[in-house]
Design a protein around this motif. Structure first.
Motif, PDB file in Angstrom:
ATOM      1  N   GLY A 163     -16.603  19.298  11.789  1.00 17.42           N
ATOM      2  CA  GLY A 163     -16.162  17.944  11.464  1.00 17.42           C
ATOM      3  C   GLY A 163     -17.320  17.049  11.057  1.00 17.42           C
ATOM      4  N   GLU A 164     -18.446  17.220  11.739  1.00 19.29           N
ATOM      5  CA  GLU A 164     -19.654  16.463  11.364  1.00 19.29           C
ATOM      6  C   GLU A 164     -20.093  16.834   9.952  1.00 19.29           C
ATOM      7  OE1 GLU A 164     -22.197  14.590  13.017  1.00 19.29           O
ATOM      8  OE2 GLU A 164     -21.315  14.335  15.006  1.00 19.29           O
ATOM      9  N   GLN A 165     -20.091  18.116   9.651  1.00 17.67           N
ATOM     10  CA  GLN A 165     -20.495  18.562   8.319  1.00 17.67           C
ATOM     11  C   GLN A 165     -19.577  18.008   7.236  1.00 17.67           C
ATOM     12  OE1 GLN A 165     -20.828  22.924   9.522  1.00 17.67           O
ATOM     13  NE2 GLN A 165     -22.406  22.798   7.932  1.00 17.67           N
ATOM     14  N   LEU A 166     -18.290  17.911   7.555  1.00 15.02           N
ATOM     15  CA  LEU A 166     -17.328  17.391   6.582  1.00 15.02           C
ATOM     16  C   LEU A 166     -17.424  15.880   6.420  1.00 15.02           C
ATOM     17  CD1 LEU A 166     -14.150  19.461   7.594  1.00 15.02           C
ATOM     18  CD2 LEU A 166     -15.682  19.877   5.666  1.00 15.02           C
ATOM     19  N   GLY A 167     -18.242  15.240   7.238  1.00 17.37           N
ATOM     20  CA  GLY A 167     -18.390  13.787   7.146  1.00 17.37           C
ATOM     21  C   GLY A 167     -17.245  13.035   7.793  1.00 17.37           C
ATOM     22  N   LEU A 168     -16.573  13.666   8.761  1.00 18.64           N
ATOM     23  CA  LEU A 168     -15.394  13.066   9.384  1.00 18.64           C
ATOM     24  C   LEU A 168     -15.664  12.519  10.782  1.00 18.64           C
ATOM     25  CD1 LEU A 168     -12.707  15.723   8.342  1.00 18.64           C
ATOM     26  CD2 LEU A 168     -13.365  13.621   7.146  1.00 18.64           C
ATOM     27  N   ALA A 169     -16.911  12.538  11.230  1.00 22.42           N
ATOM     28  CA  ALA A 169     -17.238  12.028  12.561  1.00 22.42           C
ATOM     29  C   ALA A 169     -17.018  10.515  12.609  1.00 22.42           C
ATOM     30  CB  ALA A 169     -18.685  12.367  12.919  1.00 22.42           C
ATOM     31  N   ALA A 170     -16.191  10.063  13.544  1.00 17.59           N
ATOM     32  CA  ALA A 170     -15.810   8.650  13.611  1.00 17.59           C
ATOM     33  C   ALA A 170     -17.005   7.743  13.880  1.00 17.59           C
ATOM     34  CB  ALA A 170     -14.742   8.457  14.687  1.00 17.59           C
ATOM     35  N   HIS A 171     -17.961   8.202  14.687  1.00 13.85           N
ATOM     36  CA  HIS A 171     -19.074   7.324  15.058  1.00 13.85           C
ATOM     37  C   HIS A 171     -20.022   7.059  13.894  1.00 13.85           C
ATOM     38  CE1 HIS A 171     -20.900  11.320  15.525  1.00 13.85           C
ATOM     39  NE2 HIS A 171     -22.077  10.731  15.413  1.00 13.85           N
ATOM     40  N   ARG A 172     -19.957   7.861  12.845  1.00 12.58           N
ATOM     41  CA  ARG A 172     -20.818   7.619  11.686  1.00 12.58           C
ATOM     42  C   ARG A 172     -20.143   6.743  10.629  1.00 12.58           C
ATOM     43  NH1 ARG A 172     -25.110  10.799  12.468  1.00 12.58           N
ATOM     44  NH2 ARG A 172     -24.834  12.854  13.442  1.00 12.58           N
ATOM     45  N   ALA A 173     -18.832   6.563  10.751  1.00 11.02           N
ATOM     46  CA  ALA A 173     -18.085   5.844   9.718  1.00 11.02           C
ATOM     47  C   ALA A 173     -18.496   4.381   9.547  1.00 11.02           C
ATOM     48  CB  ALA A 173     -16.585   5.944  10.001  1.00 11.02           C
ATOM     49  N   PRO A 174     -18.657   3.577  10.615  1.00  8.89           N
ATOM     50  CA  PRO A 174     -18.989   2.163  10.411  1.00  8.89           C
ATOM     51  C   PRO A 174     -20.278   1.942   9.635  1.00  8.89           C
ATOM     52  CG  PRO A 174     -18.238   2.533  12.655  1.00  8.89           C
ATOM     53  CD  PRO A 174     -18.427   3.882  12.045  1.00  8.89           C
ATOM     54  N   GLY A 175     -21.350   2.656  10.010  1.00 12.32           N
ATOM     55  CA  GLY A 175     -22.614   2.497   9.301  1.00 12.32           C
ATOM     56  C   GLY A 175     -22.519   2.925   7.858  1.00 12.32           C
ATOM     57  N   SER A 176     -21.844   4.046   7.616  1.00 12.30           N
ATOM     58  CA  SER A 176     -21.668   4.534   6.256  1.00 12.30           C
ATOM     59  C   SER A 176     -20.852   3.549   5.432  1.00 12.30           C
ATOM     60  CB  SER A 176     -20.979   5.905   6.282  1.00 12.30           C
ATOM     61  OG  SER A 176     -20.804   6.422   4.984  1.00 12.30           O
ATOM     62  N   LEU A 177     -19.840   2.955   6.062  1.00 13.11           N
ATOM     63  CA  LEU A 177     -18.993   1.968   5.390  1.00 13.11           C
ATOM     64  C   LEU A 177     -19.823   0.773   4.932  1.00 13.11           C
ATOM     65  CD1 LEU A 177     -15.851   1.713   4.924  1.00 13.11           C
ATOM     66  CD2 LEU A 177     -15.877   0.149   6.872  1.00 13.11           C
ATOM     67  N   VAL A 178     -20.687   0.289   5.808  1.00 14.40           N
ATOM     68  CA  VAL A 178     -21.549  -0.851   5.467  1.00 14.40           C
ATOM     69  C   VAL A 178     -22.472  -0.484   4.316  1.00 14.40           C
ATOM     70  CG1 VAL A 178     -23.440  -2.307   6.292  1.00 14.40           C
ATOM     71  CG2 VAL A 178     -21.462  -1.891   7.763  1.00 14.40           C
ATOM     72  N   VAL A 179     -23.083   0.685   4.401  1.00 14.95           N
ATOM     73  CA  VAL A 179     -24.002   1.127   3.352  1.00 14.95           C
ATOM     74  C   VAL A 179     -23.295   1.216   2.001  1.00 14.95           C
ATOM     75  CG1 VAL A 179     -25.385   3.077   2.520  1.00 14.95           C
ATOM     76  CG2 VAL A 179     -25.576   2.344   4.905  1.00 14.95           C
ATOM     77  N   GLY A 180     -22.136   1.870   1.985  1.00 14.20           N
ATOM     78  CA  GLY A 180     -21.403   2.037   0.730  1.00 14.20           C
ATOM     79  C   GLY A 180     -21.000   0.719   0.106  1.00 14.20           C
ATOM     80  N   LEU A 181     -20.470  -0.201   0.915  1.00 11.32           N
ATOM     81  CA  LEU A 181     -20.003  -1.485   0.387  1.00 11.32           C
ATOM     82  C   LEU A 181     -21.155  -2.375  -0.057  1.00 11.32           C
ATOM     83  CD1 LEU A 181     -17.041  -2.475   2.746  1.00 11.32           C
ATOM     84  CD2 LEU A 181     -16.934  -1.857   0.328  1.00 11.32           C
ATOM     85  N   VAL A 182     -22.180  -2.461   0.766  1.00 12.01           N
ATOM     86  CA  VAL A 182     -23.300  -3.357   0.440  1.00 12.01           C
ATOM     87  C   VAL A 182     -24.032  -2.899  -0.816  1.00 12.01           C
ATOM     88  CG1 VAL A 182     -25.554  -4.212   1.210  1.00 12.01           C
ATOM     89  CG2 VAL A 182     -23.613  -4.193   2.797  1.00 12.01           C
ATOM     90  N   LEU A 183     -24.354  -1.611  -0.888  1.00  6.74           N
ATOM     91  CA  LEU A 183     -25.075  -1.108  -2.052  1.00  6.74           C
ATOM     92  C   LEU A 183     -24.263  -1.287  -3.334  1.00  6.74           C
ATOM     93  CD1 LEU A 183     -26.734   2.175  -0.709  1.00  6.74           C
ATOM     94  CD2 LEU A 183     -27.868   0.030  -1.316  1.00  6.74           C
ATOM     95  N   THR A 184     -22.962  -1.032  -3.253  1.00  2.00           N
ATOM     96  CA  THR A 184     -22.118  -1.175  -4.440  1.00  2.00           C
ATOM     97  C   THR A 184     -22.006  -2.645  -4.839  1.00  2.00           C
ATOM     98  OG1 THR A 184     -20.846   0.709  -3.625  1.00  2.00           O
ATOM     99  CG2 THR A 184     -19.934  -0.497  -5.493  1.00  2.00           C
ATOM    100  N   ALA A 185     -21.859  -3.531  -3.851  1.00  2.83           N
ATOM    101  CA  ALA A 185     -21.763  -4.962  -4.146  1.00  2.83           C
ATOM    102  C   ALA A 185     -23.048  -5.476  -4.788  1.00  2.83           C
ATOM    103  CB  ALA A 185     -21.460  -5.739  -2.872  1.00  2.83           C
ATOM    104  N   VAL A 186     -24.181  -5.004  -4.285  1.00  3.08           N
ATOM    105  CA  VAL A 186     -25.464  -5.419  -4.876  1.00  3.08           C
ATOM    106  C   VAL A 186     -25.554  -4.943  -6.322  1.00  3.08           C
ATOM    107  CG1 VAL A 186     -27.971  -5.079  -4.783  1.00  3.08           C
ATOM    108  CG2 VAL A 186     -26.692  -5.545  -2.685  1.00  3.08           C
ATOM    109  N   LEU A 187     -25.178  -3.702  -6.562  1.00  3.08           N
ATOM    110  CA  LEU A 187     -25.213  -3.162  -7.921  1.00  3.08           C
ATOM    111  C   LEU A 187     -24.316  -3.970  -8.852  1.00  3.08           C
ATOM    112  CD1 LEU A 187     -26.255  -0.891  -9.772  1.00  3.08           C
ATOM    113  CD2 LEU A 187     -24.296   0.483  -9.059  1.00  3.08           C
ATOM    114  N   TYR A 188     -23.225  -4.483  -8.333  1.00  6.44           N
ATOM    115  CA  TYR A 188     -22.261  -5.255  -9.126  1.00  6.44           C
ATOM    116  C   TYR A 188     -22.537  -6.763  -9.070  1.00  6.44           C
ATOM    117  CZ  TYR A 188     -18.902  -1.661 -10.547  1.00  6.44           C
ATOM    118  OH  TYR A 188     -18.283  -0.603 -11.158  1.00  6.44           O
ATOM    119  N   THR A 189     -23.775  -7.145  -8.812  1.00  4.27           N
ATOM    120  CA  THR A 189     -24.098  -8.571  -8.734  1.00  4.27           C
ATOM    121  C   THR A 189     -23.688  -9.307 -10.002  1.00  4.27           C
ATOM    122  OG1 THR A 189     -25.972  -8.189  -7.241  1.00  4.27           O
ATOM    123  CG2 THR A 189     -25.970 -10.254  -8.477  1.00  4.27           C
ATOM    124  N   GLY A 190     -24.015  -8.754 -11.151  1.00  4.90           N
ATOM    125  CA  GLY A 190     -23.663  -9.408 -12.414  1.00  4.90           C
ATOM    126  C   GLY A 190     -22.162  -9.612 -12.578  1.00  4.90           C
TER     127      GLY A 190
END
Length: 315
Positions: free
Chosen positions: A111-138
């Motif tokens: 499950g960890e290998q598949l990226g389905l571990a619940a405890h890693r989801a919040p941090g990954s969620l923040v990373v994905g949203l913030v980086l994408t939002a920064v890229l889409y600044t324009g």
């Protein structure tokens, strides 16, 4: 150049990983059409992708593919764990640093290998949203200038997402199913087979792009576009999905969670491709400021990616 030598002399695991990856692409497209062929909608073409009942059938297809792909990958990884633990425990396969050896909790490690571990989801969620939002600044600045950021629009968007199948497909089903198949199911196989992470990042998204080529056939079947337009549209989609795939795979490997790629995929689907042409609608200093926003977004993304995905920061 060791990676090149490895690519020229692949192990059996590499063949299995690549074979399953191709199978997932075929299943992703094939099941989507299979559900429409087996249970057709009267007087509606299977290429009418925006018809509510066609959307339901396509959704069943891609969700079935998601479950089947995850299951096949999980079983394969677990089999490799058992084989490895019975021969040489020091050679346990790893995904992003998470050892997946044998033992009683082997399925949890899968499950960890598949990226389905619940405890890693919040941090990954923040990373994905913030980086994408920064890229889409324009584009976000343009949306702000257009008056898009209002509570009325937020409420309307939430209502559409709750009631319109098109919105559910574009913003929920699409991101979730595609990331589960093309990131959570494929990337762990490649890593466990010994394919270097940088090759996973640069090469595996090509499969993601190829899975969208059927859209060109749909346009051809509709008969409303010229061959030149279909080729241009298909090439653009292949390029866009591949480039996004580079980012999504990198986030998946670095954060060890599929949550970040899903969040980034959702954000990109909502925003769409950046419309650089809108900048030309403005004059003088405003136009220069907008170009600056686009440039700062790209620069900020490049500068923030490594520290935000560094172990111990958010993940």
């Amino acid at each position: 150049m060791s990676w090149l030598l490895q690519a020229m002399q692949p192990s059996a695991g590499v063949y299995v990983a690549l074979g399953l990856s191709v199978l997932y692409v075929v299943l992703f497209v094939g099941l989507m059409y299979a559900f429409m062929v087996v249970n057709p909608v009267a007087n509606v073409s299977i290429h009418n992708r925006n018809h509510p009942r066609i959307i339901v059938r396509r959704t069943l297809g891609v969700l079935t593919c998601s479950v089947v792909s995850l299951a096949l990958t999980a079983v394969t990884l677990r089999a490799w764990q058992k084989r490895d633990s019975s021969t040489d425990t020091s050679a346990a396969y790893t995904t992003g640093g998470a050892v997946a050896g044998g033992g009683g909790n082997g399925w949890l490690q899968v499950g960890e290998q598949l990226g389905l571990a619940a405890h890693r989801a919040p941090g990954s969620l923040v990373v994905g949203l913030v980086l994408t939002a920064v890229l889409y600044t324009g584009p976000l600045v343009l949306d702000y200038m257009d008056g898009s950021f209002t509570w009325a629009n937020v409420i309307r968007f939430a209502g559409d997402l709750r009631t319109l199948r098109i919105k559910q497909r574009d913003y929920v089903v699409g991101p979730v199913s595609e990331e589960l198949v093309f990131r959570a199911s494929i990337v762990p196989l490649w890593l466990a087979a010994g394919i270097p992470p940088h090759l996973c990042i640069w090469v595996s998204p090509v499969l993601f792009g190829l899975a969208h080529l059927h859209q060109g056939y749909r346009l051809l079947a509709e008969g409303t576009h010229s061959v030149k337009q279909i080729i241009a549209s298909t090439a653009l989609q292949l390029a866009y999905t591949t480039v996004f795939g580079w980012f999504a795979v990198a986030v998946f490997i670095r954060t060890r969670s599929v949550a970040g790629p899903i969040a980034a995929h959702f954000f990109c689907n909502v925003q769409g491709l950046p419309d650089f042409g809108r900048v030309s609608e403005f004059q003088g200093s405003v136009r220069y400021a907008l170009w600056l926003a686009f440039g700062l977004g790209a620069l900020g993304f490049a500068l923030l990616f490594e520290p935000m995905t560094r172990p111990g920061v958010f993940v």
